[in-house]
Motif scaffolding. Structure first.
Motif, PDB file in Angstrom:
ATOM      1  N   PRO A  10      -3.466  -2.150  -1.203  1.00 37.09           N
ATOM      2  CA  PRO A  10      -4.413  -2.690  -0.471  1.00 37.09           C
ATOM      3  C   PRO A  10      -5.776  -2.181  -0.798  1.00 37.09           C
ATOM      4  O   PRO A  10      -6.956  -2.906  -0.539  1.00 37.09           O
ATOM      5  N   ALA A  11      -5.894  -1.168  -1.521  1.00 40.81           N
ATOM      6  CA  ALA A  11      -7.162  -0.386  -2.016  1.00 40.81           C
ATOM      7  C   ALA A  11      -7.930  -1.523  -3.073  1.00 40.81           C
ATOM      8  O   ALA A  11      -9.159  -1.598  -3.156  1.00 40.81           O
ATOM      9  N   ARG A  13      -7.818  -4.803  -2.907  1.00 44.09           N
ATOM     10  CA  ARG A  13      -8.751  -5.786  -2.198  1.00 44.09           C
ATOM     11  C   ARG A  13      -9.794  -5.235  -1.375  1.00 44.09           C
ATOM     12  O   ARG A  13     -10.317  -5.691  -0.375  1.00 44.09           O
ATOM     13  N   TYR A  14     -10.174  -3.844  -1.226  1.00 40.04           N
ATOM     14  CA  TYR A  14     -11.080  -3.175  -0.461  1.00 40.04           C
ATOM     15  C   TYR A  14     -12.595  -3.497  -0.842  1.00 40.04           C
ATOM     16  O   TYR A  14     -12.943  -3.417  -1.928  1.00 40.04           O
ATOM     17  N   ASN A  48     -11.788   2.347  -6.517  1.00 40.55           N
ATOM     18  CA  ASN A  48     -10.739   1.800  -5.565  1.00 40.55           C
ATOM     19  C   ASN A  48      -9.258   1.703  -6.328  1.00 40.55           C
ATOM     20  O   ASN A  48      -8.271   1.609  -5.716  1.00 40.55           O
ATOM     21  N   PRO A  53     -12.355   4.329  -1.511  1.00 43.92           N
ATOM     22  CA  PRO A  53     -13.132   2.979  -1.335  1.00 43.92           C
ATOM     23  C   PRO A  53     -14.549   3.103  -1.292  1.00 43.92           C
ATOM     24  O   PRO A  53     -15.361   2.853  -0.481  1.00 43.92           O
ATOM     25  N   ASP A 179       1.328  -0.428   4.232  1.00 41.93           N
ATOM     26  CA  ASP A 179       0.075  -1.244   3.874  1.00 41.93           C
ATOM     27  C   ASP A 179      -1.102  -1.035   5.086  1.00 41.93           C
ATOM     28  O   ASP A 179      -2.215  -0.415   4.876  1.00 41.93           O
ATOM     29  N   ASP A 180      -0.258  -1.077   6.302  1.00 42.20           N
ATOM     30  CA  ASP A 180      -1.270  -0.684   7.419  1.00 42.20           C
ATOM     31  C   ASP A 180      -1.750   0.579   7.536  1.00 42.20           C
ATOM     32  O   ASP A 180      -3.059   0.946   7.803  1.00 42.20           O
ATOM     33  N   LYS A 183      -4.438   0.991   4.837  1.00 42.75           N
ATOM     34  CA  LYS A 183      -5.843   0.352   5.262  1.00 42.75           C
ATOM     35  C   LYS A 183      -6.307   1.269   6.190  1.00 42.75           C
ATOM     36  O   LYS A 183      -7.708   1.449   6.253  1.00 42.75           O
ATOM     37  N   ARG A 184      -5.845   1.877   7.145  1.00 47.19           N
ATOM     38  CA  ARG A 184      -6.286   2.817   8.099  1.00 47.19           C
ATOM     39  C   ARG A 184      -6.814   3.957   7.339  1.00 47.19           C
ATOM     40  O   ARG A 184      -7.990   4.209   7.815  1.00 47.19           O
ATOM     41  N   LEU A 186      -7.928   4.130   4.243  1.00 51.34           N
ATOM     42  CA  LEU A 186      -9.135   3.664   3.574  1.00 51.34           C
ATOM     43  C   LEU A 186     -10.646   3.437   4.315  1.00 51.34           C
ATOM     44  O   LEU A 186     -11.642   3.888   3.968  1.00 51.34           O
ATOM     45  N   ASN A 187     -10.245   2.830   5.722  1.00 49.52           N
ATOM     46  CA  ASN A 187     -11.307   2.547   6.702  1.00 49.52           C
ATOM     47  C   ASN A 187     -11.781   4.045   6.970  1.00 49.52           C
ATOM     48  O   ASN A 187     -12.977   4.372   7.086  1.00 49.52           O
TER      49      ASN A 187
END
Ligand code: NI
Length: 199
Positions: A10-11, A13-14, A48, A53, A179-180, A183-184, A186-187
């Protein structure tokens, strides 16, 4: 520890956030990224691609670790002008072994901060121009496979799926979190809430 992540981590597409401080932490990350890039025999690497990110990338068009004077760091880069177009073959360290033609501007003007914190404006042509465009795209979550012709997209589909399958296998082995969770992380990193990296 940083590692170069493959598609479809996912990084990749970040949409990265601007670098706030040029400090020792950033310099350490940049050094690790150069080491990883040379090991993978690449000429460019975006933050990334190692799960960070933030809007910066590195280049060394010689791909030679001894040519440290050719190392370039682009922090919070912007492409301000593009002139004429050219099609050349391109690859990416997040897509090992995959090379296809991509249309890019032949000549660009770009602005970025360097590691010393100076705002630098450069005119770039040919390979340098292409590399800056490729890496700046990364920071917005754009990948070179997005720019392939319809015909090349079809031809590349199986190879891209293989890279993705490799990522999923590594994930199943616990090398990457789900992935979830990535994403957490990365945020959290983007908001400055965590010190670790999302790989
Ligand atoms: Ni790339």
């Amino acid at each position: 520890m940083l590692r170069i992540v493959p598609y479809s981590h996912p990084a990749l597409r970040y949409e990265s956030v601007p670098v706030q401080r040029i400090d020792e932490k950033l310099r350490t990350q940049v050094r690790s990224m150069f080491d990883l890039m040379y090991e993978a025999r690449g000429i460019g690497l975006a933050a990334n691609q190692v799960g960070l990110p933030f809007r910066f990338f590195i280049l060394n068009l010689t791909c030679d670790p001894d040519q440290t004077q050719q190392e370039q760091v682009f922090i919070n880069p912007e492409i301000v002008k593009r002139h004429s177009f050219v099609i050349e073959e391109e690859g990416c360290l997040s897509f090992p072994g995959i090379y296809y033609n991509v249309q890019r501007a032949r000549k660009i003007r770009a602005r970025a901060f360097d590691l010393a914190g100076n705002l630098v404006e450069i005119e770039a042509e040919d390979l340098l121009s292409r590399a800056i465009q490729h890496e700046t795209d990364h920071l917005a979550g754009r990948l070179f496979i997005d720019l392939l012709s319809a015909e090349d997209k079809r031809a590349a589909a199986d190879k891209i799926q293989e890279v993705e399958a490799g990522y999923r296998r590594a994930q199943a082995e616990g090398i990457y979190p789900p992935d979830d969770e990535i994403k957490r992380q990365l945020n959290a990193l983007a908001k400055g809430e965590s010190a670790s990296t999302a790989v």
